[in-house]
Write a protein that holds these residues in place. Structure first.
Motif, PDB file in Angstrom:
ATOM      1  N   ILE A  14      -6.537  82.577 -44.757  1.00 51.52           N
ATOM      2  CA  ILE A  14      -7.398  83.448 -44.069  1.00 51.52           C
ATOM      3  C   ILE A  14      -7.737  84.423 -45.259  1.00 51.52           C
ATOM      4  N   THR A  15      -8.889  84.896 -45.427  1.00 48.33           N
ATOM      5  CA  THR A  15      -9.522  85.929 -46.389  1.00 48.33           C
ATOM      6  C   THR A  15      -8.769  87.261 -46.199  1.00 48.33           C
ATOM      7  N   ALA A  16      -8.653  87.977 -47.114  1.00 49.82           N
ATOM      8  CA  ALA A  16      -8.098  89.423 -47.236  1.00 49.82           C
ATOM      9  C   ALA A  16      -8.900  90.279 -46.259  1.00 49.82           C
ATOM     10  N   GLU A  17     -10.244  90.052 -46.249  1.00 51.78           N
ATOM     11  CA  GLU A  17     -11.251  90.902 -45.332  1.00 51.78           C
ATOM     12  C   GLU A  17     -10.805  90.759 -44.023  1.00 51.78           C
ATOM     13  N   LEU A  30      -7.638  91.999 -38.776  1.00 48.07           N
ATOM     14  CA  LEU A  30      -6.688  91.698 -37.958  1.00 48.07           C
ATOM     15  C   LEU A  30      -5.637  92.614 -38.007  1.00 48.07           C
ATOM     16  N   ALA A  31      -5.089  93.065 -39.400  1.00 42.01           N
ATOM     17  CA  ALA A  31      -4.079  94.023 -39.380  1.00 42.01           C
ATOM     18  C   ALA A  31      -4.483  95.617 -38.484  1.00 42.01           C
ATOM     19  N   ALA A  32      -5.803  95.794 -38.937  1.00 39.92           N
ATOM     20  CA  ALA A  32      -6.062  97.047 -38.210  1.00 39.92           C
ATOM     21  C   ALA A  32      -6.368  96.955 -36.708  1.00 39.92           C
ATOM     22  N   ALA A  33      -6.417  95.645 -36.258  1.00 41.38           N
ATOM     23  CA  ALA A  33      -6.691  95.644 -34.661  1.00 41.38           C
ATOM     24  C   ALA A  33      -5.311  95.414 -34.039  1.00 41.38           C
ATOM     25  N   VAL A  65     -11.407  88.380 -34.693  1.00 42.31           N
ATOM     26  CA  VAL A  65     -11.912  88.604 -36.180  1.00 42.31           C
ATOM     27  C   VAL A  65     -12.228  87.330 -36.701  1.00 42.31           C
ATOM     28  N   GLY A  66     -13.411  87.128 -37.484  1.00 45.11           N
ATOM     29  CA  GLY A  66     -13.714  86.138 -38.197  1.00 45.11           C
ATOM     30  C   GLY A  66     -14.845  86.528 -39.260  1.00 45.11           C
ATOM     31  N   ALA A  67     -14.823  85.967 -40.355  1.00 46.98           N
ATOM     32  CA  ALA A  67     -15.637  86.069 -41.381  1.00 46.98           C
ATOM     33  C   ALA A  67     -16.959  85.185 -41.243  1.00 46.98           C
ATOM     34  N   GLY A  68     -16.702  84.229 -40.253  1.00 43.15           N
ATOM     35  CA  GLY A  68     -17.898  83.396 -39.977  1.00 43.15           C
ATOM     36  C   GLY A  68     -19.022  84.084 -38.958  1.00 43.15           C
ATOM     37  N   MET A  69     -18.391  85.291 -38.393  1.00 45.88           N
ATOM     38  CA  MET A  69     -19.254  86.085 -37.505  1.00 45.88           C
ATOM     39  C   MET A  69     -20.506  86.298 -38.027  1.00 45.88           C
ATOM     40  N   ARG A  70     -20.595  86.548 -39.471  1.00 44.26           N
ATOM     41  CA  ARG A  70     -21.647  87.136 -40.195  1.00 44.26           C
ATOM     42  C   ARG A  70     -22.660  86.012 -40.055  1.00 44.26           C
ATOM     43  N   SER A  71     -22.622  84.634 -39.861  1.00 45.94           N
ATOM     44  CA  SER A  71     -23.565  84.006 -39.899  1.00 45.94           C
ATOM     45  C   SER A  71     -23.838  83.251 -38.545  1.00 45.94           C
ATOM     46  N   ILE A  80     -11.882  90.348 -16.032  1.00 44.24           N
ATOM     47  CA  ILE A  80     -11.361  91.641 -16.737  1.00 44.24           C
ATOM     48  C   ILE A  80     -12.543  92.346 -17.184  1.00 44.24           C
ATOM     49  N   ASN A  81     -12.362  93.762 -16.885  1.00 41.71           N
ATOM     50  CA  ASN A  81     -13.467  94.560 -17.260  1.00 41.71           C
ATOM     51  C   ASN A  81     -13.232  95.408 -18.562  1.00 41.71           C
ATOM     52  N   ILE A  82     -14.494  95.416 -19.027  1.00 46.87           N
ATOM     53  CA  ILE A  82     -14.699  95.916 -20.614  1.00 46.87           C
ATOM     54  C   ILE A  82     -14.876  97.237 -20.409  1.00 46.87           C
ATOM     55  N   GLU A  83     -14.185  98.463 -20.992  1.00 48.80           N
ATOM     56  CA  GLU A  83     -14.414  99.735 -20.790  1.00 48.80           C
ATOM     57  C   GLU A  83     -15.065 100.383 -22.039  1.00 48.80           C
ATOM     58  N   MET A  84     -15.057  99.709 -23.236  1.00 49.40           N
ATOM     59  CA  MET A  84     -15.435 100.369 -24.612  1.00 49.40           C
ATOM     60  C   MET A  84     -15.514  99.098 -25.343  1.00 49.40           C
ATOM     61  N   ILE A  85     -16.779  99.149 -26.081  1.00 47.82           N
ATOM     62  CA  ILE A  85     -17.119  97.973 -27.211  1.00 47.82           C
ATOM     63  C   ILE A  85     -16.990  98.795 -28.580  1.00 47.82           C
ATOM     64  N   SER A  86     -16.752  98.216 -29.593  1.00 43.29           N
ATOM     65  CA  SER A  86     -17.025  98.460 -31.045  1.00 43.29           C
ATOM     66  C   SER A  86     -16.995  97.422 -31.916  1.00 43.29           C
ATOM     67  N   THR A  87     -17.981  97.378 -32.730  1.00 44.81           N
ATOM     68  CA  THR A  87     -18.053  95.906 -33.790  1.00 44.81           C
ATOM     69  C   THR A  87     -18.140  96.375 -35.165  1.00 44.81           C
ATOM     70  N   SER A  88     -17.748  95.406 -36.073  1.00 43.99           N
ATOM     71  CA  SER A  88     -17.812  95.595 -37.343  1.00 43.99           C
ATOM     72  C   SER A  88     -18.507  94.180 -37.803  1.00 43.99           C
ATOM     73  N   GLU A  89     -18.858  94.147 -39.048  1.00 40.93           N
ATOM     74  CA  GLU A  89     -19.294  92.939 -39.469  1.00 40.93           C
ATOM     75  C   GLU A  89     -18.840  91.639 -39.125  1.00 40.93           C
ATOM     76  N   ILE A  90     -17.431  91.715 -39.289  1.00 38.85           N
ATOM     77  CA  ILE A  90     -16.658  90.495 -38.882  1.00 38.85           C
ATOM     78  C   ILE A  90     -15.598  90.562 -37.724  1.00 38.85           C
ATOM     79  N   ARG A  91     -15.704  91.730 -36.939  1.00 38.53           N
ATOM     80  CA  ARG A  91     -14.914  91.871 -35.899  1.00 38.53           C
ATOM     81  C   ARG A  91     -15.547  92.568 -34.627  1.00 38.53           C
TER      82      ARG A  91
END
Lengths: 421, 421
Positions: free
Chosen positions: A196-199, A204-207, A350-356, A373-384
C-alpha cells in the motif's frame, strides 16, 4: 549488510515468555547478517498501571513528572529485552530516548520530534551490537527534561530512527498479520493488503484504521521510510507501506481498503446567518476550545431565510467543551440552536486509483442505498470518500462496501484474540 | 534558611497513601522555611519484583542492563512523589541520579561515587523548588551509562548529596524511631539513643545494626555530615549521628549500644605451620576468592607440634567459595583440615567512652559467664568489643549484656510491624 529497525508493541513484550520470543526473532535477524535497531514499548499494561498510580496520588499530575513516571515503562522492557539477548550470547545494549538522541520540543505528554542524533546507536552498531531503544520517549535540549511523544509514540520513534539511521526497512511488529482491506473482526472476508502507498495508509489511518498510527505514517511518508507491518506471533509477510518515486509506474488498486470509526460525534450549528466570515468565526471558536474538527459540511442556505446550517464531526471526548465554547458565543455568531449527535459512524473508502477512475463515489452510494443505509454527511479527498451514517449501521455498511468493491477474499481472515495495540 | 536533605526508604513510599503522607511531611519542612532535597528509594517491593522479572528472562543478567532495569524503580517513586507535592500546591521537580550529577565509577551493581555535581539541583533550589532525587543510582562519565550503588545505596546517595550541597542536616527516614541501644525485638527495654558519634555508629553498623548502612555512615563521617535517623510514621525526634570536632568536649557514654549478627559463619584452618607468612598466604587466597573477612583469631601454637589454628568469620553466603579456594591450595599452605561452622552468633558492645574506661571487657565477659554463655572468639577495636557465641544463645547474650551495662530503659520500647529496610 542491511540496517533494519524493528518496533515491538506492548502486547509483543507483555511477559517474560513474550520477551524471549521477541529476542529470538531479533537474534535471527542479526544472524541473517543485518544490523538491527529495536524500538520497544512498555510491557503489556504497564503504562496504564503507572497512570492509575498517578491518579491515586493526585487528580492532575504535573506533565513533566508524568513523563518521568511513564518513561519507566520502556526502561523496564528495553533492559529486560537487552539482557535476554545477551543471555542468548549476542551483544545487545539498551538506550533511553535521551541516550538515543531523540530530541523533542518541550510539550510534555505530546512532544514533537525536532531532531534525531543517534551517535551512540551508530557507535554500538559499529561495534557489532544489537541496539535496543525505548520507544515513546525523548529529551528536550533546553530544559534538559525527559519528554514523551504521546499516542503512537513508539511507532513514531521507530520511523524517526529509521530515517535518521537511513535504515533499509522499518518493521512494525504487532498482534495482527498486517493491514487489512477492512477490520477482520467486522468483515470476515477481509484480506491482508500486501502493498500500500504511504499516502493511502495515511488516509486509512485518519479514517479509523488502528494498525498504524497516523503520525508514524506521516513521518514515514515525509522521510521516505519503507514500513513493513507484520505479526510478532508468526513469520508471515505482512503489509509493505511504500513511497513510490514521482513518475514510478505503480499499478494502484482503485480501492485499497475500507475503514470505519465510531469515536466521533456530530455537532450541527442551526440557523447561521449566511454572510461571509461566519464559518471562520465558528471554527476559530472551536480551535480555541482545542477541538480537532474532522468533516465539515455546510448546506446551501434557504434563500428566503438567509440562514444556513453548518455540521461538523469531532472526537466524542471533545464534544462537551466544543458545545460550551459555541454556546458562550451564541449572540456573537447569531445562530439559532445547537444539535449534538454522538450516535454516528464514519466509513471511508481509500484508494490511490480513485484519481484516475471515475464513478467510485456513485458505486459507493449505490451499495449503501441497496443495503438501505442512509448517508448523513459526505466528504471527499483526492484518494478518499468518507460518509457518515447511523452508528448501528456502520458494520453492515463496511461489509456491503467491501463486497461491492470486490475486496472480499476467498476465505475468512484469521482473527487473533490479541490485546490490541 | 537551612538546607535539609531527607531520605525516604522503600517502606515509607510503599503505596499511594504512604507517598501522600511523605509528601505532606516534605511540604511541612519546606513551609517551615527550609530548602529541601529529598532522596527516595523504589516503592516497597519494586526492586525485588524487577529482579524476579530479570531472573525469568535470563539466569545471569548483564550488569549494565540490570542497572538500567532497576533504576526504573526510583524513577517511578520520585515522579509520583514530585507530582503529589505539585498537587499540594508546592513546586517540586524530580531528577534521576544522572541529572542530579551523581558521578560514579563503572562498576555496575556496586558503583562507588567519585564526584557529585548537583548543578541542576542547586538551580531548582534557587528557583524555590523542592528537589526530589532518585536514590541508589548514578552515572559513569566515561561509558555514559547508568549505574547503581548497590546495598545501602539510597542512604549513601542522601549523604553524598548532603555533603556536596553543604546541607545543614541529612534526615534518614525509616520505619523505626531511631537507633536503639539494642534491637527492640530482642531486648524489650532497649532505649532510643538520642545522640551517637559517627565513629560509634560505624562500629554498630559493622557489628550488625541494620538501621543505617555502614557505607552511608562512613561517608557521613568522612565528610562531616550530621545525620538524623527518624521515623516517617511519627514526628518524634530520632537519633542524631554527629561528628564532634577534635578537642570538642563531648561527654561520651561508656557503652552506646549492643549489636548482634547472625549472618556470619566461622572457618577454622587447623594445623597451619607456625612460620612467618602463612597468615598472609591464607588471607591472600581468601581475598582472591572475594571473601569479606570480619574477625580473625590465631591461637598461640603448641610448641611441640609447631602448628597453629587460624579462625575467621565471614558472611555465610561466601562460606562455600572460601572453603573451595582454601582446599585448592591445601598443599601449598600445608594445613591439616578445615572446619566450617555456620551456627555462630556475633555480639558487639560499642562505645567511645571505652577509650578512657578500663574494665569494660571484664564486665562483658563476666555478664556472659554469669548467664552460662560460652565465648568462642574475641576481637576488639578501640571503641568496640566483639565476641562470638553459639547462634542459639545470641539473643540471651544481648539481653544480659544490655542489662549489665545499665542500658535498660524504664519501659518497653515500641516495636512497629514495619517491613524492615
Amino acid at each position: 549488510m542491511s540496517l533494519i529497525v524493528q518496533k515491538y508493541g506492548g502486547s509483543s513484550v507483555a511477559d517474560a515468555e513474550s520477551i524471549k520470543r521477541v529476542a529470538k526473532r531479533i537474534v535471527e535477524t542479526r544472524r541473517a547478517g543485518n544490523d538491527v535497531v529495536v524500538v520497544v514499548s512498555a510491557m503489556g499494561d504497564t503504562t496504564d498501571e503507572l497512570l492509575d498510580l498517578a491518579g491515586e496520588v493526585t487528580p492532575f499530575p504535573e506533565p513533566r513528572e508524568l513523563d518521568m513516571l511513564l518513561t519507566a515503562g520502556e526502561r523496564i522492557s528495553m533492559a529486560l529485552l537487552a539482557m535476554t539477548i545477551k543471555g542468548m550470547g549476542m551483544d545487545a545494549r539498551s538506550f533511553t530516548g535521551s541516550q538515543a538522541g531523540m530530541i523533542t520540543d518541550s510539550q510534555h505528554g505530546a512532544a514533537r520530534i525536532v531532531d534525531v542524533t543517534p551517535v551512540r546507536l551508530r557507535e554500538a552498531l559499529d561495534e557489532g551490537s544489537i541496539v535496543i531503544v525505548a520507544g515513546f520517549q525523548g529529551f528536550n535540549r533546553d530544559s534538559r527534561d525527559i519528554t514523551t511523544l504521546g499516542r503512537g509514540g513508539s511507532d513514531t520513534s521507530a520511523v524517526a530512527l529509521a530515517a535518521a539511521l537511513d535504515a533499509d526497512m522499518c518493521e512494525i511488529y504487532t498482534d495482527v498479520d498486517g493491514v487489512f482491506t477492512a477490520d477482520p473482526r467486522v468483515v470476515k472476508k477481509a484480506t491482508k493488503i500486501d502493498r500500500i502507498t504511504a499516502e493511502e495508509m495515511l488516509e486509512l489511518a485518519a479514517a479509523g484504521s488502528k494498525v498504524l498510527h497516523l503520525r508514524a505514517v506521516e513521518f514515514a511518508r515525509r522521510h521516505g521510510v519503507t514500513l513493513h507491518v507484520r505479526s510478532s506471533f508468526n513469520n508471515s509477510e505482512g503489509t509493505l507501506v511504500v513511497n513510490p518515486q514521482e513518475g514510478e509506474n505503480v499499478e494502484e488498486a482503485i480501492i485499497a481498503g475500507v475503514a470505519a470509526d465510531l469515536s466521533e460525534a456530530k455537532i450541527t450549528v442551526v440557523g447561521v446567518p449566511d454572510i461571509p466570515g461566519k464559518a471562520a468565526q465558528i471554527f476559530t471558536i472551536l480551535g480555541k476550545a482545542g477541538a480537532n474538527i474532522d468533516m465539515i459540511v455546510q448546506n446551501v442556505s434557504a434563500a428566503e431565510t438567509g440562514l444556513t446550517d453548518i455540521s461538523f464531526t469531532l472526537p466524542k471526548a471533545q464534544g462537551p467543551s466544543a458545545l460550551q465554547a459555541l454556546r458562550a458565543e451564541k449572540d456573537a455568531v447569531g445562530f439559532d440552536t445547537l444539535q449534538y449527535d454522538d450516535q454516528i459512524g464514519k466509513l471511508a473508502v481509500v484508494g490511490a486509483g480513485m484519481r484516475s477512475n471515475a464513478g467510485v463515489s456513485a458505486q459507493l452510494f449505490q451499495a449503501l442505498s441497496d443495503a438501505g443505509i442512509n448517508i448523513e454527511m459526505i466528504s471527499t479527498s483526492e484518494i478518499r470518500i468518507s460518509v457518515v451514517t447511523r452508528a448501528d449501521t456502520i458494520n453492515d455498511a463496511v461489509r456491503v462496501v467491501h463486497t461491492a468493491f470486490g475486496l472480499d477474499g476467498d476465505q475468512d481472515a484469521v482473527v487473533y484474540a490479541g490485546t490490541g495495540r
